[in-house]
Design an enzyme around this catalytic site. Structure first.
Site, PDB file in Angstrom:
ATOM      1  N   ASN A 193       0.836  -1.195   0.000  1.00  0.00           N
ATOM      2  CA  ASN A 193       0.000   0.000   0.000  1.00  0.00           C
ATOM      3  C   ASN A 193       0.868   1.242   0.000  1.00  0.00           C
ATOM      4  O   ASN A 193       1.678   1.437   0.923  1.00  0.00           O
ATOM      5  CB  ASN A 193      -0.891   0.029   1.244  1.00  0.00           C
ATOM      6  CG  ASN A 193      -1.710   1.318   1.327  1.00  0.00           C
ATOM      7  OD1 ASN A 193      -2.606   1.534   0.524  1.00  0.00           O
ATOM      8  ND2 ASN A 193      -1.373   2.187   2.268  1.00  0.00           N
ATOM      9  N   GLU A 194       0.738   2.038  -1.030  1.00  0.00           N
ATOM     10  CA  GLU A 194       1.345   3.365  -1.084  1.00  0.00           C
ATOM     11  C   GLU A 194       2.832   3.395  -0.806  1.00  0.00           C
ATOM     12  O   GLU A 194       3.334   4.351  -0.228  1.00  0.00           O
ATOM     13  CB  GLU A 194       0.630   4.311  -0.108  1.00  0.00           C
ATOM     14  CG  GLU A 194      -0.813   4.537  -0.459  1.00  0.00           C
ATOM     15  CD  GLU A 194      -1.403   5.795   0.153  1.00  0.00           C
ATOM     16  OE1 GLU A 194      -0.749   6.412   0.996  1.00  0.00           O
ATOM     17  OE2 GLU A 194      -2.519   6.149  -0.247  1.00  0.00           O
ATOM     18  N   TRP A 205     -12.650   4.777   2.254  1.00  0.00           N
ATOM     19  CA  TRP A 205     -11.734   4.847   3.391  1.00  0.00           C
ATOM     20  C   TRP A 205     -12.412   5.708   4.432  1.00  0.00           C
ATOM     21  O   TRP A 205     -12.567   6.904   4.203  1.00  0.00           O
ATOM     22  CB  TRP A 205     -10.384   5.460   2.992  1.00  0.00           C
ATOM     23  CG  TRP A 205      -9.394   5.320   4.106  1.00  0.00           C
ATOM     24  CD1 TRP A 205      -9.058   6.264   5.034  1.00  0.00           C
ATOM     25  CD2 TRP A 205      -8.642   4.148   4.429  1.00  0.00           C
ATOM     26  NE1 TRP A 205      -8.150   5.750   5.923  1.00  0.00           N
ATOM     27  CE2 TRP A 205      -7.877   4.446   5.571  1.00  0.00           C
ATOM     28  CE3 TRP A 205      -8.559   2.856   3.887  1.00  0.00           C
ATOM     29  CZ2 TRP A 205      -7.030   3.513   6.171  1.00  0.00           C
ATOM     30  CZ3 TRP A 205      -7.711   1.935   4.474  1.00  0.00           C
ATOM     31  CH2 TRP A 205      -6.953   2.272   5.597  1.00  0.00           C
TER      32      TRP A 205
HETATM   33  C1  GCB Z   1      -3.969   6.632   2.695  1.00  0.00           C
HETATM   34  C2  GCB Z   1      -3.451   5.457   3.416  1.00  0.00           C
HETATM   35  C3  GCB Z   1      -4.262   5.164   4.657  1.00  0.00           C
HETATM   36  C4  GCB Z   1      -4.553   6.453   5.384  1.00  0.00           C
HETATM   37  C5  GCB Z   1      -5.379   7.319   4.467  1.00  0.00           C
HETATM   38  C6  GCB Z   1      -5.718   8.672   5.077  1.00  0.00           C
HETATM   39  O1  GCB Z   1      -3.754   6.816   1.548  1.00  0.00           O
HETATM   40  O2  GCB Z   1      -3.368   4.331   2.630  1.00  0.00           O
HETATM   41  O3  GCB Z   1      -3.552   4.283   5.456  1.00  0.00           O
HETATM   42  O4  GCB Z   1      -5.202   6.245   6.584  1.00  0.00           O
HETATM   43  O5  GCB Z   1      -4.684   7.569   3.310  1.00  0.00           O
HETATM   44  O6  GCB Z   1      -6.711   8.788   5.779  1.00  0.00           O
HETATM   45  O7  GCB Z   1      -4.968   9.611   4.843  1.00  0.00           O
END
Ligand code: GCB
Length: 908
Positions: free
Chosen positions: A464-465, A621
Site C-alpha cells: 500500500n502506497e 476509506w
Molecule cells: C492513505 C493510506 C491510509 C490512510 C489514508 C488517510 O492513503 O493508505 O492508510 O489512513 O490515506 O486517511 O490519509
C-alpha cells in the site's frame, strides 16, 4: 541481496485474469445457506463427526497472565522471578489506548511503544507418549520472544500472523510451566528492533501486546503439520467447477516428529452446509520422519456455489489422520466453490455474473479496545458493513483475524487481503535490507497459507502506497519500492497461483508527492488507486470531475490492467457542522471536519465510480474511525475520522446513510443532517437520500415541495425555520411502498440573539452565548488559513497568533479583493460588527478597503494594517444598517491588497 535478486521474478498476466474456486477455515455454515443444500451424494456423516470445527484439542491460555511494560531484569524468564507486583490481565490484551473524541489527549491515552512483558503459569495436563506440545499465538504486536520454563523457545517478527512454536523440549507435562512472552512495538527508526519488520509506517497505530488468543496444542508425534507458517496444514482448491461436478484438490501437510516411519491413514472429507459428507477420499500414508505433503482429489456432484452476498454457501473440508486404531489429528477448513475473474474493461465477474464491487476498508481497531477485539466486536463490525449494503471489504493494511475472515466468508463479502508493506519501503533507503525482504516474504507466506481456504478472499495485495515515502517526511533520496514489490508479487504467485495479486498506489501522476519515479502499475495483476478528490488535493469542489477524469486517464494509460479505487473519502466529525460545504477551508488533517462535508464528498464521488464499469471495485476509506497517533482532527485526538461510523460503533454518519441508500436494493429514504439540531441560520438547505425518483418535504405540517432525487440526493434549498422546534417530515413513494423519515431542527431566534457568520470556516463556532454558523451566503474571495503546522508531523492546526478577543474566530477567514454577502435577515434596524485583520506582515501602504451595506457605503478608505497598528491584530468595525426587503447585502472591495474578514455579527 544476491539471494533475493536471484529469486526475483516478475509475473504479469494479461488483461483478464481468471481464477477458479476455493476452499477455506470454517465452522458452522450460515443458516440461510444450510437450508438450501441438497447436494449430498457420498453418504452421511458419522454420528459425532458431523461438526466441521477444528477438532484439535486446544487449551485456551487466556486467563491469569501478569503484565509489565518496560524494562525487566534478565531473571524475568526465571521461575523465581517475583511478578506479584505486575498487573493481572487476560488475553487478548494490548497496553495501548489510542484515540478519543476530545480536543486534547486525556489521561486514558497510552501510546507507549517498547517492550511489554507477559508471564503465565500453566498447570499442564499430562502427555501421552511421544506427544508434542505447541504454543499457538494468533498474533502478537509486533515482535515476540517466547520462553518456556526459562528456556528461549522462539521469536516471531510480525504483528498480524498466527505463529506456533514446538515447545516440547522445554515443556513439563503434568506440572506447572512458566510461559514468558515479550511483545515489542518499538517505534520504527534506523537501528530499532522493529526497523526491518513491516510495516515501517502508516497512520494507523501498531498496538503492542498479545492482542489475539493464545492456546496450547497437544498433538501426537504424527499429525497434520502445525508448523506450516502457522497455516492450517490443509489447503483445498476447486480446480474445475461445472453444474454437474466440482473437482477439489486438497493438499494436506503432515509432520512426523518421531524417528521411525509410520503407516497411517489420511481421510479427506467434504461436508455440505448441513454437515452431510458429499465427497470422501481415504489414502494409506507411509509417513517418513519430518514434513511431507499428501494430495487428494475429490469430486462434488451438483456443486452449490459460493455466490457472494447473494448466496454465500459454504462446504467444509476435513482431513483426518489416523493409525488404524485411533484418530491422531483432524483439521477442518471452509470451502467455497466459485469462479471469478477481473476484466480491464468490464470489471469483476463472480461465477460468470458481473458484480460491481462496492465496499469499505476496515482496520482491526475499536475505541477502548484497540486491536484486542472480541468475537462479538468482529461480529458487530460485520453486521454494520452488511447493513451498509457493501459487497466487498478491504482488509487494511494487514492480515486480519481468522474470526474476521470467517465472518466475511459467511457474509459473502469479496475480500482484498493485504500485506503490511505500507508507505515506507525501507528505513535504510534504497531497496531495503535483506532482513527487511526476508521479513516481508515471511509475513506474506504466513498470510497466504493461513488464509488460503477463505473463499471470500479473492486477491492478495502486496503493498500500500509504498511509492509515497518521500512525500511523508523521509529524508534523503526517495526509497525504491519496486524491487521488493516485484519480489513479493512473485512470492504471492508461488504460494497461490490461483488468486490475482494487487497493490494500492498512492502517487502515480500526482505532482504533490515526490517519489523515486519508479513505475509500479503493472507489477501486480490488478491495481487499486488511493485517491482523495475533495479532500487532500487542490480544488476540492471539483471532486466529481477530477476523480472521473483521473480514473479515465488511468484506464487509458493501462488498458490491460484491471483497476479499482482502493481508497477514497473524507473526514467527518459528528459534532461539527456546516451550513454550506462549498464555502470553507478544508483542513484535511486538522479541524473542523463537518459531517456534512464528508457526506458531500461521497455524494460527489460515488456517481463517478458507479458509472464506470472498468472500475472493478471501490472501497471507502474507511468503515470506522480508527486510532492514529499522528492525528488531531475533526472532533477527536489520535483518530483518523474518515470512518462512516464512529470508532465506538455508536453513530452512523450521514455518509453512511448515503451509501446505505445508494447501495440498497430495496426502497430507501433518509433525512440527512439530523445531528445538527441547533441551527445557526433561519434558513437551511434540507437534504434527503432516497432510491425514489422524488421526495416531498413538509415542515410542521406545511408543505415545502417535492424535489427530484438525482443520484440518490434530494434537496430543498433555503427552507425557512421558525425560531425553536421545527419538525421535518419527508416522504416518497417507490414500488407502491411509502417511505417516511423525520428530523427535528431548532431554528435560531435571530430577533433576540442576532446572526453570526464564521467567515472562511467550513464549520460553525460556538462561543458560548454567541453561535457563529459556517461561512455561507457569500460569493467571491476564498477561504484561507494561517500557518498550518505541516504534514509529516501531527495534524495541521492553525497557529492561534492573532491578537483578538476570540482568536478561534481567526483560524480561518475570507480573503479577497472583492466578495459579497447576501444574508437573509428580518426587516428593521441592525448593528453589524465586522472582525477584520491584516494577515500579511507586509501589506501595501496604499490599501483602501470599502464596504457597502445594501448599496450604501459604511466603510471607506480603510487600511487594515495601519488601522490595526500591527499585522495579526484584530480590527473591529461596527455600523448600523436598515433592512427593508429581508436581505442584507454586504459588499467588500479592496484596492491594493485584500480584505481579510474573520467573522460577521449582526445584532439588534
Ligand atoms: C492513505 C493510506 C491510509 C490512510 C489514508 C488517510 O492513503 O493508505 O492508510 O489512513 O490515506 O486517511 O490519509
Amino acid at each position: 541481496m544476491g539471494k533475493i535478486e536471484r529469486m526475483l521474478t516478475t509475473m504479469m498476466l494479461g488483461a483478464a485474469i481468471t481464477a477458479t474456486a476455493f476452499a477455506a477455515p470454517a465452522f458452522a455454515a450460515p443458516d440461510r445457506a444450510s437450508a438450501q443444500s441438497d447436494d449430498a451424494q457420498a453418504g452421511d456423516a458419522q454420528a459425532g463427526d458431523a461438526q466441521t470445527g477444528d477438532a484439535r484439542p486446544a487449551i485456551a491460555l487466556s486467563q491469569g497472565w501478569r503484565f509489565h511494560f518496560g524494562d525487566a531484569p534478565g531473571s524475568v524468564t526465571d521461575a523465581r522471578f517475583d511478578d506479584r507486583g505486575w498487573e493481572q490481565v487476560s488475553v487478548p490484551h494490548s497496553w495501548n489506548h489510542i484515540g478519543a473524541y476530545a480536543l486534547t489527549r486525556g489521561t486514558e491515552t497510552d501510546n507507549r511503544q517498547g517492550v511489554g512483558w507477559y508471564r503465565l503459569w500453566v498447570d499442564a495436563p499430562p502427555a501421552k507418549s511421544g506427544e508434542r506440545q505447541y504454543l499457538d499465538f494468533a498474533a502478537v504486536g509486533k515482535l515476540a520472544e517466547v520462553w518456556v520454563n526459562g528456556r528461549h523457545v522462539g521469536t516471531h517478527k510480525g504483528a498480524f500472523a498466527r505463529f506456533r512454536l514446538d515447545v516440547t523440549e522445554a515443556w513439563k507435562p503434568g506440572q506447572r510451566n512458566l510461559v514468558v512472552v515479550s511483545a515489542d512495538n518499538s517505534k520504527v527508526e534506523p537501528g530499532s528492533s522493529t526497523s526491518e519488520v513491516i510495516p515501517l509506517s502508516g497512520d494507523f497505530f501498531v498496538h503492542g501486546g498479545i492482542y489475539r488468543e493464545v492456546s496450547l496444542l497437544q498433538l501426537p508425534a504424527a499429525s497434520i503439520d502445525p508448523l506450516d507458517f502457522g497455516g492450517p496444514g490443509v489447503y483445498a482448491y476447486a480446480a474445475k467447477i461445472t453444474p454437474e461436478s466440482a473437482t477439489v484438490e486438497i493438499r494436506t501437510k503432515l509432520r512426523n516428529a518421531g524417528a521411525a516411519p509410520r503407516n497411517l491413514t489420511l481421510a479427506t472429507e467434504i461436508r455440505d452446509a448441513r454437515g452431510k459428507i458429499v465427497a470422501r477420499s481415504v489414502q494409506p500414508v507411509t509417513l517418513a520422519p519430518g514434513a511431507s505433503e499428501q494430495r487428494a482429489n475429490v469430486n462434488i456432484a451438483r456443486p452449490h456455489r459460493w455466490n457472494g452476498r447473494a448466496d454465500p454457501y459454504l462446504y467444509s473440508v476435513t482431513s483426518t489422520l489416523s493409525d488404524g486404531k485411533a484418530r491422531l489429528d483432524r483439521v477442518s477448513q471452509p470451502l467455497g466453490l466459485r469462479t471469478f475473474r477481473f476484466d480491464a474493461d468490464a470489471g469483476f465477474f463472480l461465477n460468470e455474473r458481473h458484480v460491481k464491487l462496492h465496499g469499505v476498508s476496515r482496520h482491526q481497531d475499536a475505541l477502548g479496545s484497540g486491536w484486542a477485539l472480541t468475537p462479538e466486536q468482529h461480529a458487530e463490525d460485520m453486521a454494520l458493513i452488511e447493513e451498509l449494503g457493501a459487497n466487498t471489504i478491504r482488509q487494511a493494511h494487514y492480515q486480519h483475524a481468522d474470526a474476521w475472515s470467517d465472518l466475511a466468508d459467511k457474509a459473502g463479502m469479496v475480500v482484498w487481503a493485504e500485506l503490511p508493506y505500507v508507505t515506507t519501503p525501507s528505513v535504510s533507503g534504497g531497496q531495503g535490507s535483506e532482513a527487511l525482504w526476508t521479513n516481508a516474504e515471511q509475513q506474506l507466506r504466513e498470510q497466504i497459507r493461513q488464509n488460503y481456504n477463505h473463499p471470500s478472499i479473492l486477491m492478495w495485495s502486496v503493498g500500500n502506497e509504498v511509492d509515497s515515502a518521500k512525500g511523508f517526511g523521509v529524508k534523503g533520496s526517495p526509497p525504491k519500492p519496486l524491487a521488493l514489490l516485484q519480489h513479493l508479487n512473485a512470492i504471492a504467485k508461488e504460494e497461490d497461483p490461483h488468486r490475482p495479486t494487487t497493490f494500492a498506489d498512492c502517487c502515480e501522476g500526482l505532482t504533490l508527492v515526490q517519489t523515486a519515479g519508479e513505475k509500479l502499475a503493472g507489477t501486480a495483476d490488478l491495481i487499486g488507486y488511493n485517491r482523495y478528490y475533495g479532500w487532500y488535493y487542490p480544488n476540492p469542489l471539483q471532486a466529481r470531475t477530477d476523480l472521473g477524469d483521473t480514473l479515465d486517464k488511468f484506464h487509458r494509460d493501462h488498458p490491460a490492467l484491471p483497476l479499482s479505487l482502493s481508497e477514497y473519502g473524507a473526514g467527518g466529525a459528528i459534532s461539527q457542522h456546516s451550513d454550506n460545504v462549498r464555502n470553507g477551508f478544508v483542513n484535511f488533517v486538522g479541524r473542523p471536519h463537518p459531517e456534512e462535508y464528508q457526506a458531500w464528498v461521497h455524494e460527489q464521488t460515488w456517481p463517478s465510480i458507479a458509472r464506470r464499469d472498468f472500475v472493478f471495485a471501490s472501497w471507502v476509506w474507511a468503515m470506522f474511525d480508527f486510532s492514529s497517533d499522528l492525528r488531531d482532527e475533526g472532533d477527536a485526538v489520535d483518530l483518523n475520522d474518515k470512518g462512516l461510523v464512529t470508532a465506538d460503533r455508536k453513530e452512523r454518519k450521514d455518509a453512511f446513510w448515503f451509501y446505505k441508500v445508494a447501495w440498497s436494493d430495496t426502497p430507501a429514504l433518509h433525512l440527512a443532517g439530523k445531528r445538527y439540531v441547533d441551527r445557526a441560520y433561519p434558513v437551511m438547505d434540507v437534504k434527503a437520500y432516497s432510491t425514489a425518483s422524488s421526495a416531498t418535504l413538509a415542515i410542521d405540517g406545511k408543505p415545502i415541495g417535492t424535489a427530484p432525487c438525482a443520484e440518490f440526493v434530494c434537496e430543498w434549498k433555503n427552507v425557512s425555520l421558525r425560531p425553536g422546534a421545527n419538525t421535518a417530515v419527508v416522504t416518497a413513494t417507490e414500488g407502491g411502498k411509502t417511505l417516511r423519515d423525520t428530523a427535528r431542527w431548532n431554528g435560531p431566534d435571530v430577533e433576540r440573539n442576532g446572526l453570526r457568520i464564521n467567515s472562511g470556516s467550513l464549520a460553525g463556532l460556538d462561543l458560548g452565548t454567541r453561535q457563529f454558523g459556517s461561512d455561507t451566503f457569500v460569493t467571491g474571495g476564498k477561504p484561507v488559513v494561517l500557518n498550518l503546522v505541516g504534514f509529516g508531523g501531527r495534524s495541521m492546526a492553525p497557529i492561534r497568533q492573532v491578537d483578538a478577543a476570540d482568536p478561534a474566530l481567526f483560524d480561518y477567514w475570507r480573503d479577497g479583493a472583492a466578495f459579497s454577502y447576501d444574508i437573509p435577515l428580518p426587516n428593521g434596524q441592525w448593528t453589524v460588527t465586522l472582525h477584520l485583520f491584516e494577515p500579511r506582515k507586509t501589506s501595501s501602504p496604499d490599501q483602501s478597503l470599502a464596504v457597502k451595506a445594501n448599496g450604501q457605503p459604511v466603510i471607506e478608505g480603510l487600511n487594515l494594517l495601519k488601522e490595526a497598528g500591527a499585522p495579526l491584530k484584530e480590527l473591529v468595525r461596527t455600523f448600523p444598517v436598515t433592512v427593508l426587503h429581508g436581505r442584507l447585502i454586504l459588499d467588500f472591495s479592496s484596492v491594493s491588497g485584500n480584505a481579510a474578514l474573520a467573522g460577521i455579527e449582526i445584532t439588534r
